[in-house]
Design a protein around this motif. Sequence first.
Motif, mmCIF file in Angstrom:
data_model
loop_
_atom_site.group_PDB
_atom_site.id
_atom_site.type_symbol
_atom_site.label_atom_id
_atom_site.label_comp_id
_atom_site.label_asym_id
_atom_site.label_seq_id
_atom_site.Cartn_x
_atom_site.Cartn_y
_atom_site.Cartn_z
ATOM 1 N N GLY A 1 -23.554 27.548 -19.437
ATOM 2 C CA GLY A 1 -23.639 28.061 -18.074
ATOM 3 C C GLY A 1 -23.795 27.001 -17.009
ATOM 4 O O GLY A 1 -23.886 27.319 -15.821
ATOM 5 N N CYS B 1 -22.117 27.313 -8.188
ATOM 6 C CA CYS B 1 -22.856 28.084 -7.187
ATOM 7 C C CYS B 1 -23.474 27.158 -6.135
ATOM 8 O O CYS B 1 -23.459 27.472 -4.939
ATOM 9 N N TYR C 1 -22.689 37.927 -12.990
ATOM 10 C CA TYR C 1 -22.321 37.838 -14.402
ATOM 11 C C TYR C 1 -22.925 36.646 -15.148
ATOM 12 O O TYR C 1 -22.999 36.668 -16.381
ATOM 13 N N LYS C 2 -23.352 35.598 -14.436
ATOM 14 C CA LYS C 2 -23.757 34.365 -15.130
ATOM 15 C C LYS C 2 -25.230 33.980 -14.942
ATOM 16 O O LYS C 2 -25.687 33.049 -15.610
ATOM 17 N N THR C 3 -25.956 34.645 -14.061
ATOM 18 C CA THR C 3 -27.348 34.254 -13.810
ATOM 19 C C THR C 3 -28.176 34.220 -15.088
ATOM 20 O O THR C 3 -29.000 33.328 -15.282
ATOM 21 N N ARG C 4 -27.970 35.173 -15.977
ATOM 22 C CA ARG C 4 -28.792 35.264 -17.189
ATOM 23 C C ARG C 4 -28.465 34.192 -18.229
ATOM 24 O O ARG C 4 -29.130 34.105 -19.260
ATOM 25 N N TYR C 5 -27.461 33.364 -17.984
ATOM 26 C CA TYR C 5 -27.200 32.222 -18.845
ATOM 27 C C TYR C 5 -28.214 31.103 -18.592
ATOM 28 O O TYR C 5 -28.408 30.245 -19.438
ATOM 29 N N TRP C 6 -28.839 31.129 -17.429
ATOM 30 C CA TRP C 6 -29.662 29.994 -17.005
ATOM 31 C C TRP C 6 -31.118 30.204 -17.409
ATOM 32 O O TRP C 6 -31.963 30.623 -16.613
ATOM 33 N N LYS D 1 -21.660 24.814 -15.766
ATOM 34 C CA LYS D 1 -20.575 24.743 -14.779
ATOM 35 C C LYS D 1 -20.703 25.833 -13.719
ATOM 36 O O LYS D 1 -20.348 25.628 -12.554
ATOM 37 N N TRP D 2 -21.242 27.005 -14.121
ATOM 38 C CA TRP D 2 -21.380 28.096 -13.159
ATOM 39 C C TRP D 2 -22.535 27.835 -12.202
ATOM 40 O O TRP D 2 -22.445 28.157 -11.011
ATOM 41 N N ILE E 1 -20.361 35.338 -9.425
ATOM 42 C CA ILE E 1 -20.905 34.461 -10.470
ATOM 43 C C ILE E 1 -22.358 34.814 -10.745
ATOM 44 O O ILE E 1 -22.784 34.908 -11.908
ATOM 45 N N ARG E 2 -23.140 35.027 -9.688
ATOM 46 C CA ARG E 2 -24.552 35.370 -9.871
ATOM 47 C C ARG E 2 -24.701 36.677 -10.647
ATOM 48 O O ARG E 2 -25.617 36.836 -11.455
#
Length: 249
Positions: free
Chosen positions: A161, A168, A242-247, A163-164, A239-240
């Motif tokens: 995650g 951001c 779909y990808k926030t929970r990767y961090w 790159k996302w 992005i936030r």
Amino acid sequence: MALEPKQLVYQGTFGKDDNPLPKVKYEDIPKERRKKLHRKRLYNVAPEDFEEWLAVELDFNKYRYVGEGLDFEHKTKRLADEDDQKGLAQYYRAEYRHLQEFAVWEEEHLTPLVKELASMAKSDPQYDWHFLYKLERKKLVCMEAYLSHSRVADASGEYVGKKWLVLCINLLDYILEYKKITKEQIKQMNLRNLHGLVDTNTIEQFKIEKYTKKDGHCMKTFHGKEIYVRKMEHLYHLIRLYKTRYWWE
């Protein structure tokens, strides 16, 4: 964009110690001290207590439970052999070393970033969306610094995650600073899928306007930046979503 420094490298779950076993014997530690040490968690152990703590922890974990049967419904208790104990000792040593090194890095590099974040949250005015995005950006910078130095990162600071998260931060740079958007970027902009993002009048005005030699007085460039930023905001929130929970670590 403050996405540095990369001065701490996580060495992995297991260290490279030839003999990772404790330097003291469990039997030599008084019973009351054993109880006191066992109640401590790794991150609370002082350096001078680590060898004794490790001896106590290995003794507590001296048994292994091996599953048997098709569904491992039966478990057999056995005494851990030397390799088992060495593997566990290596894990604890590697973790403890990382905790010690991370504490030094955190104090020097992460803590100042967090203090800036706290200062912004406390002192920035409450009347402008611009300050909310500034606060979000600073929080993402703190997260990126932490994650790129944590257990989830490799020796290059890469993690799932990354790159996302970096994207951001870059998007917020553009959203907060319209001036960074160039005429060339505007010319390559896709004008589809703008429904609900930009009002129809702005889009129509942008289509009929002409570029002028001086961007400072060019309405087409002005409206183009407005549309470009709205598209970036949309991508940022997508992005936030779909990808926030990767961090996370």
